[in-house]
Design a protein around this motif. Structure first.
Motif, PDB file in Angstrom:
ATOM      1  N   PHE A   1       0.762  -0.978   0.126  1.00 38.79           N
ATOM      2  CA  PHE A   1      -0.112  -0.105  -0.062  1.00 38.79           C
ATOM      3  C   PHE A   1       0.871   1.249  -0.058  1.00 38.79           C
ATOM      4  N   ASP A   2       1.967   1.467   0.630  1.00 40.06           N
ATOM      5  CA  ASP A   2       2.741   2.484   0.872  1.00 40.06           C
ATOM      6  C   ASP A   2       3.447   2.834  -0.491  1.00 40.06           C
ATOM      7  N   ASP A   3       3.756   1.762  -1.588  1.00 44.36           N
ATOM      8  CA  ASP A   3       4.234   2.323  -2.488  1.00 44.36           C
ATOM      9  C   ASP A   3       3.174   2.538  -3.639  1.00 44.36           C
ATOM     10  N   LEU A   4       1.777   2.275  -3.408  1.00 47.95           N
ATOM     11  CA  LEU A   4       0.850   2.618  -4.222  1.00 47.95           C
ATOM     12  C   LEU A   4       0.481   4.042  -3.939  1.00 47.95           C
ATOM     13  N   LYS A   5       0.542   4.314  -2.734  1.00 53.39           N
ATOM     14  CA  LYS A   5       0.113   5.696  -2.063  1.00 53.39           C
ATOM     15  C   LYS A   5       1.007   6.804  -2.543  1.00 53.39           C
ATOM     16  N   LYS A   6       2.519   6.364  -2.536  1.00 52.20           N
ATOM     17  CA  LYS A   6       3.590   7.394  -2.880  1.00 52.20           C
ATOM     18  C   LYS A   6       3.315   7.608  -4.372  1.00 52.20           C
ATOM     19  N   THR A   7       3.071   6.428  -5.235  1.00 48.25           N
ATOM     20  CA  THR A   7       2.794   6.724  -6.708  1.00 48.25           C
ATOM     21  C   THR A   7       1.572   7.786  -6.856  1.00 48.25           C
ATOM     22  N   VAL A   8       0.619   7.385  -6.462  1.00 46.56           N
ATOM     23  CA  VAL A   8      -0.668   8.228  -6.819  1.00 46.56           C
ATOM     24  C   VAL A   8      -0.579   9.523  -6.183  1.00 46.56           C
ATOM     25  N   GLU A   9       0.375   9.911  -5.321  1.00 49.88           N
ATOM     26  CA  GLU A   9       0.480  11.409  -4.641  1.00 49.88           C
ATOM     27  C   GLU A   9       0.650  12.399  -5.818  1.00 49.88           C
ATOM     28  N   GLN A  10       1.379  11.717  -7.139  1.00 49.64           N
ATOM     29  CA  GLN A  10       1.703  12.566  -7.957  1.00 49.64           C
ATOM     30  C   GLN A  10       0.585  12.638  -9.192  1.00 49.64           C
ATOM     31  N   TYR A  11      -0.725  12.209  -8.677  1.00 52.56           N
ATOM     32  CA  TYR A  11      -1.896  12.241  -9.772  1.00 52.56           C
ATOM     33  C   TYR A  11      -2.838  13.112  -9.447  1.00 52.56           C
ATOM     34  N   ALA A  12      -2.696  14.140  -8.434  1.00 57.00           N
ATOM     35  CA  ALA A  12      -3.703  14.783  -7.909  1.00 57.00           C
ATOM     36  C   ALA A  12      -4.641  15.437  -9.323  1.00 57.00           C
ATOM     37  N   ASP A  13      -3.880  15.984 -10.233  1.00 55.08           N
ATOM     38  CA  ASP A  13      -4.344  16.888 -11.572  1.00 55.08           C
ATOM     39  C   ASP A  13      -3.947  16.038 -12.678  1.00 55.08           C
ATOM     40  N   VAL A  14      -4.683  15.321 -13.225  1.00 55.06           N
ATOM     41  CA  VAL A  14      -4.369  14.507 -14.518  1.00 55.06           C
ATOM     42  C   VAL A  14      -5.064  15.014 -15.921  1.00 55.06           C
ATOM     43  N   GLU A  15      -5.664  16.533 -15.906  1.00 54.75           N
ATOM     44  CA  GLU A  15      -6.508  16.776 -16.758  1.00 54.75           C
ATOM     45  C   GLU A  15      -5.544  16.851 -18.116  1.00 54.75           C
ATOM     46  N   LYS A  16      -4.198  17.242 -18.115  1.00 52.70           N
ATOM     47  CA  LYS A  16      -3.379  17.579 -19.291  1.00 52.70           C
ATOM     48  C   LYS A  16      -3.349  15.949 -19.957  1.00 52.70           C
ATOM     49  N   VAL A  17      -3.442  15.027 -19.178  1.00 54.82           N
ATOM     50  CA  VAL A  17      -3.258  13.597 -19.795  1.00 54.82           C
ATOM     51  C   VAL A  17      -4.600  13.201 -20.025  1.00 54.82           C
ATOM     52  N   THR A  18      -5.800  13.050 -19.124  1.00 51.08           N
ATOM     53  CA  THR A  18      -6.671  12.452 -19.464  1.00 51.08           C
ATOM     54  C   THR A  18      -8.036  13.382 -20.098  1.00 51.08           C
ATOM     55  N   GLY A  19      -7.732  14.567 -19.948  1.00 50.93           N
ATOM     56  CA  GLY A  19      -8.926  15.673 -20.286  1.00 50.93           C
ATOM     57  C   GLY A  19     -10.028  15.714 -19.378  1.00 50.93           C
ATOM     58  N   VAL A  20      -9.785  15.196 -18.070  1.00 55.99           N
ATOM     59  CA  VAL A  20     -10.975  15.179 -17.232  1.00 55.99           C
ATOM     60  C   VAL A  20     -10.390  16.339 -16.274  1.00 55.99           C
ATOM     61  N   PRO A  21     -11.119  17.285 -15.815  1.00 55.42           N
ATOM     62  CA  PRO A  21     -10.929  18.106 -14.630  1.00 55.42           C
ATOM     63  C   PRO A  21     -10.908  17.291 -13.384  1.00 55.42           C
ATOM     64  N   PRO A  22      -9.975  17.821 -12.442  1.00 57.00           N
ATOM     65  CA  PRO A  22      -9.803  17.124 -11.051  1.00 57.00           C
ATOM     66  C   PRO A  22     -11.004  16.919 -10.253  1.00 57.00           C
ATOM     67  N   GLU A  23     -11.805  17.965 -10.475  1.00 52.42           N
ATOM     68  CA  GLU A  23     -13.052  17.944  -9.605  1.00 52.42           C
ATOM     69  C   GLU A  23     -13.858  16.798 -10.090  1.00 52.42           C
ATOM     70  N   LYS A  24     -14.086  16.700 -11.351  1.00 47.34           N
ATOM     71  CA  LYS A  24     -14.812  15.400 -11.663  1.00 47.34           C
ATOM     72  C   LYS A  24     -14.228  14.292 -11.367  1.00 47.34           C
ATOM     73  N   VAL A  25     -12.955  14.166 -11.520  1.00 50.27           N
ATOM     74  CA  VAL A  25     -12.239  12.718 -11.195  1.00 50.27           C
ATOM     75  C   VAL A  25     -12.588  12.554  -9.700  1.00 50.27           C
ATOM     76  N   ARG A  26     -12.420  13.324  -8.889  1.00 46.86           N
ATOM     77  CA  ARG A  26     -12.674  13.391  -7.370  1.00 46.86           C
ATOM     78  C   ARG A  26     -14.362  12.896  -7.206  1.00 46.86           C
ATOM     79  N   GLU A  27     -15.011  13.384  -7.802  1.00 46.28           N
ATOM     80  CA  GLU A  27     -16.616  13.087  -7.840  1.00 46.28           C
ATOM     81  C   GLU A  27     -16.663  11.863  -7.996  1.00 46.28           C
ATOM     82  N   LEU A  28     -15.910  11.201  -9.422  1.00 43.64           N
ATOM     83  CA  LEU A  28     -16.315   9.982  -9.249  1.00 43.64           C
ATOM     84  C   LEU A  28     -15.668   9.035  -8.423  1.00 43.64           C
ATOM     85  N   ALA A  29     -14.693   9.441  -8.124  1.00 48.10           N
ATOM     86  CA  ALA A  29     -13.622   8.350  -7.198  1.00 48.10           C
ATOM     87  C   ALA A  29     -14.632   8.408  -5.791  1.00 48.10           C
TER      88      ALA A  29
END
Length: 523
Positions: A89-117
């Motif tokens: 889990f610690d490895d996963l957590k460290k990795t995903v901490e870099q993905y708060a805002d992925v709109e440039k890659v996915t085209g999805v605004p962070p607030e929309k990703v948060r809502e879905l999550a």
């Protein structure tokens, strides 16, 4: 699906590709179960959903990592499940901490990703359903691992209405894989590299020298035609249409000294065969199909095969006799199944008598008094230590990105009215009438900039070839994205697709290619 509190589909379009599974989706909709569809295209399945999330093609890992970032940040992860049943889990957590805002890659605004999550994490029982939109990429293995990460993060494993569930690409893919169709396992996923397993199989079959090394996959075999592969025997396969880079496939088949094709109808691949053998269709033979939920079902012969056609197993038995190979003295499909049971512990308890019951049995089923296993991983995972492993996975670009020369991203898929390479459905007048020829979906903005109107003939080019087809203009795909189905032998989309492969699964990247498009001017 009907036991879930939320259904999350990604890379899957069952309304067209899996209509029977889609019936369950409709029932879930009628029951009031929320349905989320994440797909770059506004598919018929997306039309059924309560929420459609459009994202940039092939950006799954970034999207899922961002979902997990928000779930962890908001404290919605299942801490007890993670503590007791997982590691990493610690490895996963460290990795995903870099993905708060992925709109440039996915085209999805962070607030929309948060809502879905948070919607996924808040459901008591949430199920993930995926298909070839996840796997037919160079990141396919990591895409599936990412979905496993998400499911474990919220404790959605090992009970009804949860899990990570693939809808397989064709009927009985599950059964074929269960029988050892992979190049590294025997039936029941018994590993060829394991000395004890290999010795057991040699003793049971009365042979020696079974291979221990990882063999080559189907698309790798195409590369090896002529050297070192001199002869091939294909049955129920039409790679000239279904494999990537069709021109490469055709050139490769011409290098073979000898090719046998066994099928129920003449296909594009038969043109390259030295011998064509007439097989029997599903309705003309006995046997078993295995569903994606590991339920083994009986298939019962309804009519005799036409002419000299025979069931596949009968042809193999006749061939073995001609070649003087022992161990093929089967007289029925049940004989073959009993041999499977004899060498496959996970299926040893599933007899034809048990399969006569409507509910049938799910493997693993270790004895005739074993009830079967409808749900896996209830208390432990199948790993050596019984724990599920989180993987910290970073996003990677597809092998081929759109550029100045090839500015469009081409996706491939399926539609309701045809099956696979139309070996069967093209012979049905009603289905042919519905969709008689190929087409490409494109966004209205792109069409306007290129002077293309709905119904115009257009030419698509990639680094591998070119095809002509008809433009269907609309808003189902985003600007810069094209979509074609893989069914048609003429104007075959796989003339354009890339042979780049996932390094683990060896699956080619059929879902992402860079192409150009232009209007064909009338003479």
């Amino acid at each position: 699906m009907l036991n879930s509190d939320l259904i999350f589909l990604i890379g899957s379009n069952p309304v067209e590709a899996h209509p029977l599974a889609a019936r369950r989706l409709v029932q879930a909709k009628q029951k009031g179960i929320p349905i989320i569809v994440a797909d770059p295209r506004y598919t018929p399945t997306a039309r059924l959903a309560d929420t459609w999330l459009q994202y940039t093609p092939s950006s799954h890992i970034a999207l899922i990592n961002s979902m997990m970032y928000w779930i962890i940040k908001e404290g919605k992860h299942d801490k007890e499940f993670i503590e007791k049943r997982t590691k990493g889990f610690d490895d996963l957590k460290k990795t995903v901490e870099q993905y708060a805002d992925v709109e440039k890659v996915t085209g999805v605004p962070p607030e929309k990703v948060r809502e879905l999550a948070l919607q996924y994490a808040s459901a008591p029982n949430a199920v993930i359903i995926y298909c070839l939109g996840i796997t037919e990429l160079t990141t396919g293995t990591d895409n599936v691992r990412s979905l496993g990460n998400l499911s474990m993060l919220c404790g959605n494993i090992g009970r009804p209405g949860v899990g990570v569930n693939p809808l397989r690409g064709q009927n009985n893919v599950q059964g074929a894989c269960d029988m050892g169709a992979y190049p590294n396992v025997f039936s029941g996923y018994q590993k060829c590299e394991d000395d004890a397993t290999r010795k057991k199989m040699e003793e049971l079959w009365g042979v020696t020298g079974l291979a221990s090394e990882y063999g080559v996959t189907l698309t790798e075999q195409i590369d090896q035609c002529g050297d070192p592969i001199k002869a091939m025997y294909m049955f129920a396969l039409n790679p000239v249409v279904s494999y990537p880079d069709s021109n490469h496939v055709m050139r490769s088949l011409e290098k073979l000294d000898f090719l046998v094709v066994q099928d129920i109808f003449w296909t594009e691949t038969c043109t390259y065969a030295d011998v064509v053998l007439p097989g029997a269709s599903f309705a003309e033979k006995d046997g078993t199909f295995t569903s994606g939920e590991r339920r083994i079902n009986r298939v019962r012969k309804a009519v005799d095969p036409p002419g000299n056609a025979k069931a596949d197993w009968e042809i193999f038995v006749m061939l073995a006799e001609k070649l003087g190979i022992h161990g093929f003295d089967f007289t029925s499909a049940e004989d073959i199944w009993n041999d499977v049971r004899r060498v496959t512990p996970s299926m040893s308890g599933i007899s034809y008598a048990r399969m006569e019951k409507p509910e049938s049995v799910h493997w693993p089923c270790l004895a005739e008094d074993h009830p079967g296993t409808p749900i896996l991983h209830k208390d432990t995972f199948s790993s050596a230590d019984g724990l599920g492993t989180f993987f910290g996975i970073d996003y990677r670009d597809p092998a081929e990105m759109a550029d100045a020369e090839y500015p469009f991203t081409l996706m491939t898929g399926r539609l309701l009215f045809h099956y696979h390479t139309r070996t069967q459905t093209d012979r049905c007048n009603v289905l042919h009438y519905e969709v008689p020829e190929s087409f490409v979906q494109m966004n209205v903005q792109d069409a306007e900039s290129l002077g293309i109107k709905d119904g115009d003939r257009v030419r698509l080019r990639s680094r591998r070839g070119e095809i002509d087809t008809i433009a269907r203009v609309g808003t189902d795909v985003a600007p810069g994205v094209l979509m074609m189905t893989m069914h048609f032998g003429d104007s075959a989309v796989n003339t354009l697709t890339s042979t780049a492969r996932d390094p683990m699964s060896k699956m080619p990247e059929l879902k992402h290619s860079a192409v150009s498009v232009e209007k064909i001017e009338e003479a």
